[in-house]
Design an enzyme around this catalytic site. Structure first.
Site, PDB file in Angstrom:
ATOM      1  N   HIS A 279       0.821  -1.207   0.000  1.00 15.99           N
ATOM      2  CA  HIS A 279       0.000   0.000   0.000  1.00 15.99           C
ATOM      3  C   HIS A 279       0.859   1.263   0.000  1.00 15.99           C
ATOM      4  CE1 HIS A 279      -3.514  -2.416   1.998  1.00 15.99           C
ATOM      5  NE2 HIS A 279      -3.295  -2.768   0.741  1.00 15.99           N
ATOM      6  N   TYR A 280       2.017   1.193  -0.637  1.00 16.47           N
ATOM      7  CA  TYR A 280       2.913   2.356  -0.650  1.00 16.47           C
ATOM      8  C   TYR A 280       2.293   3.486  -1.474  1.00 16.47           C
ATOM      9  CZ  TYR A 280       4.298  -0.277  -4.852  1.00 16.47           C
ATOM     10  OH  TYR A 280       4.296  -0.988  -6.028  1.00 16.47           O
TER      11      TYR A 280
END
Length: 586
Positions: free
Chosen positions: A519-520
């Site tokens: 989920h960067y």
């Protein structure tokens, strides 16, 4: 003690009032995935040397597909996707094959592995549909507070979510192990129970999934069914090397007016914007790809660009800054009874800033029962060693050790926690001038002590779930939580022996076992690189619309909001040109 008992009572009342859905006993995975044979989707080798469009969308990913589909209702759109089609690939389509695409490290894989400077192994999408083709499928909206803080128009946000959900979102079939996680969360005080909902609400809920009831994945690429077929062109295996700029005069802003891309044979093509006001290039290449492409095109920190012999179009020092990745930590719980194959279905949204989720069962990707799902060294999720020690040799050794175990050792599941935000931030730099190469990225996991505090509380909550009455059928009584946290490297969980179960030891546990949940975000953030309409500051006719613009990851899992953003901004851009949303063809 009184507070604890009060939480138990609230959990029981919540369970009664919301009547948690019944849990099915056996999965039913039948049929084959549909194959959307879009006539407008072609290999880039068929592209003309020069072409002209009203909009050029760089990246056919989670945001790019709904954005392009929306804009095509009234204007000509070119989508340039560096990867291939997701259709016909069972490693993408089938829930039981989760991890197979992520474990494929070939040059044609739909995922491209990268390792951050922190040492955590990660992946980025390289396929039409983006991360929605690779992820664990959880579908959940951002909170109303998030929408308000970002400044989005609530009514259009809801309409955009609903537009996405008509195609890709489903209610999951709940089975015994996920039901035990749900009830264990409630008994551990993560209340109230909010039932099945896409909404982001504190407490425990069953979220949506992009896997239908036959276990088949639906992705952002499916949203292209809304595209106007005569106004859109999707080119696969089209890697953009540079955005082209021109200037109206010495004192005016640079204006984006075209792109250079290469096909799979290395042949160069150029695509330009048609002449006329309002035509734009939109970068939707993801949190790594978007800042990387801006830099390769001359928009970024001047000294860094000059070091790579890139001509500076605009000195923009914040491109590539404020990168963040939500750290994930997980605990494996061996089960004395068989458990279903499940990805993320239940989430506990805690009051202290961590999300508790779960996955279970053997995955039979490629006919092998030892692909370990979301927590496999085959996909880089190796937490038995601290990040800096996760070398290729260590990965190979871990895979060999696990392949030597009996299949019964993998009977069980993982409880994981992901912290909100996060507060800790890093940065991205170019490695070289090749857009096919990964940039250099640092996330600085747990640099801010608040992130570490949330992780400790999250692991502590996982311990309570494991010890709950609801979870009793799925745990061995002789394996208490401290033992599970300290399991040896010969066990299927990727952990080495740890310290005693104290607060400080849990801090070390968080640092040593940190993984990514993919989920960067960040690198082209609103307010520093783009404005609130996602226009790149300092240049004209260029926007960035994807997760690189986020200051924080929305909701418990971001894909729903990234898809919504593509639709939302498409509608907003059409409104700017047409006057009202209603004038677009739906």
């Amino acid at each position: 003690m009184a507070v604890w008992w009060w939480r138990i009572i609230l959990a029981l009342l919540s369970s009664i009032l919301f009547s948690p859905q019944r849990c099915a006993s056996q999965p039913q995975l039948n049929g084959t995935a549909g194959n959307n044979d879009y006539s407008f989707m072609k290999n880039a080798t068929s592209a003309p040397n020069i072409s002209h469009y009203d909009y050029i969308v760089i990246g056919g990913g989670t945001a790019g597909c709904p954005l392009a589909a929306t804009l095509s209702q009234n204007y000509s759109v070119l989508v340039l996707e560096r990867g291939g089609s997701p259709y016909g690939n069972p490693n993408i389509t089938n829930v039981t094959a989760f991890g197979a695409a992520l474990s494929d490290t070939s040059p044609t894989s739909p995922s491209q592995r990268f390792i951050s400077e922190d040492g955590v192994i990660n992946s980025r999408a390289r396929v039409l549909g983006g991360g929605s083709c690779l992820n664990a499928g959880f579908y959940t909206r951002a909170s109303p507070q998030y929408v308000k803080e970002v400044g989005w128009e609530g009514k259009v946000v809801n309409e955009s979510y609903e537009w996405v959900e008509q195609v890709v979102a489903f209610e999951p079939v709940m089975r015994p192990w996920q039901c035990a996680v749900r009830d264990g969360l409630l008994q551990s005080g993560v209340v109230p129970y909010n039932g099945f909902t896409y909404d982001h609400i504190n407490g425990t809920k069953v979220g949506g999934t992009i896997f239908d009831r036959d276990g088949h994945r639906h992705t952002a690429a499916d949203l292209l069914q809304h595209a106007h077929p005569s106004r859109i062109s999707v080119l696969l295996h089209a890697t953009v090397h540079r955005i082209l700029f021109r200037s109206k005069g010495a004192s005016s802003k640079p204006v984006a007016h075209g792109v250079i891309f290469r096909d799979s044979q290395g042949i160069k093509h150029k695509a330009y914007l048609k002449h006329g006001p309002g035509n734009e290039i939109i970068v939707s290449a993801g949190a790594l790809g978007s800042p990387q492409l801006l830099m390769l095109s001359g928009v970024g920190p001047a000294e860094h660009l000059k070091a790579h012999n890139i001509s500076v179009v605009l000195d923009q020092p914040m491109v590539g800054q404020e990168m963040a990745d939500n750290p994930m930590n997980a605990v494996f719980i061996p089960s004395p009874v068989p458990v279903e194959v499940s990805l993320i279905q239940v989430v506990g949204i805690t009051s202290f800033g961590a999300y508790i989720e779960a996955a279970s069962g053997e995955n039979f990707a490629g006919g092998s029962p030892k692909d370990y799902g979301m927590f496999s060294p085959k996909i880089g999720q190796l937490s038995k060693l601290p990040p800096k020690q996760r070398t290729p040799e260590a990965l190979t050794r871990a895979i060999e050790l696990m392949d030597g175990l009996d299949g019964a050792a993998f009977q069980g599941g993982f409880l994981l926690e992901k912290i909100t935000g996060p507060i800790s931030r890093g940065h991205l730099e170019l490695r070289n001038r090749d857009p096919n190469e990964n940039p250099i990225v640092t996330f600085n996991y747990f640099k801010d002590p608040k992130d570490l505090e949330r992780c400790v509380e999250g692991i502590s909550t996982i311990g309570k779930i494991i010890e709950s009455k609801a979870f009793a059928p799925f745990r061995y009584p002789n394996l208490p939580v401290p033992v599970l946290l300290n399991m040896t490297a010969s066990a299927p969980v990727n952990l080495l022996p740890r310290h005693a179960n104290t607060s400080s030891s849990l801090e070390q546990f968080c640092k040593d076992t940190v993984m990514t949940i993919w989920h960067y975000h960040g690198g082209c953030q609103v307010g520093t690189v783009v404005d609130h309409d996602y226009r790149v500051l300092g240049v004209d006719a260029l926007r960035v619309i994807d997760g690189s613009t986020f200051n924080n990851s929305p909701g418990t899992n971001p894909q729903a909001t990234v898809m919504m953003l593509g639709r939302y901004m498409g509608m907003k851009m059409l409104k700017e040109r047409l006057g009202e949303y209603g004038e677009t063809q739906q």
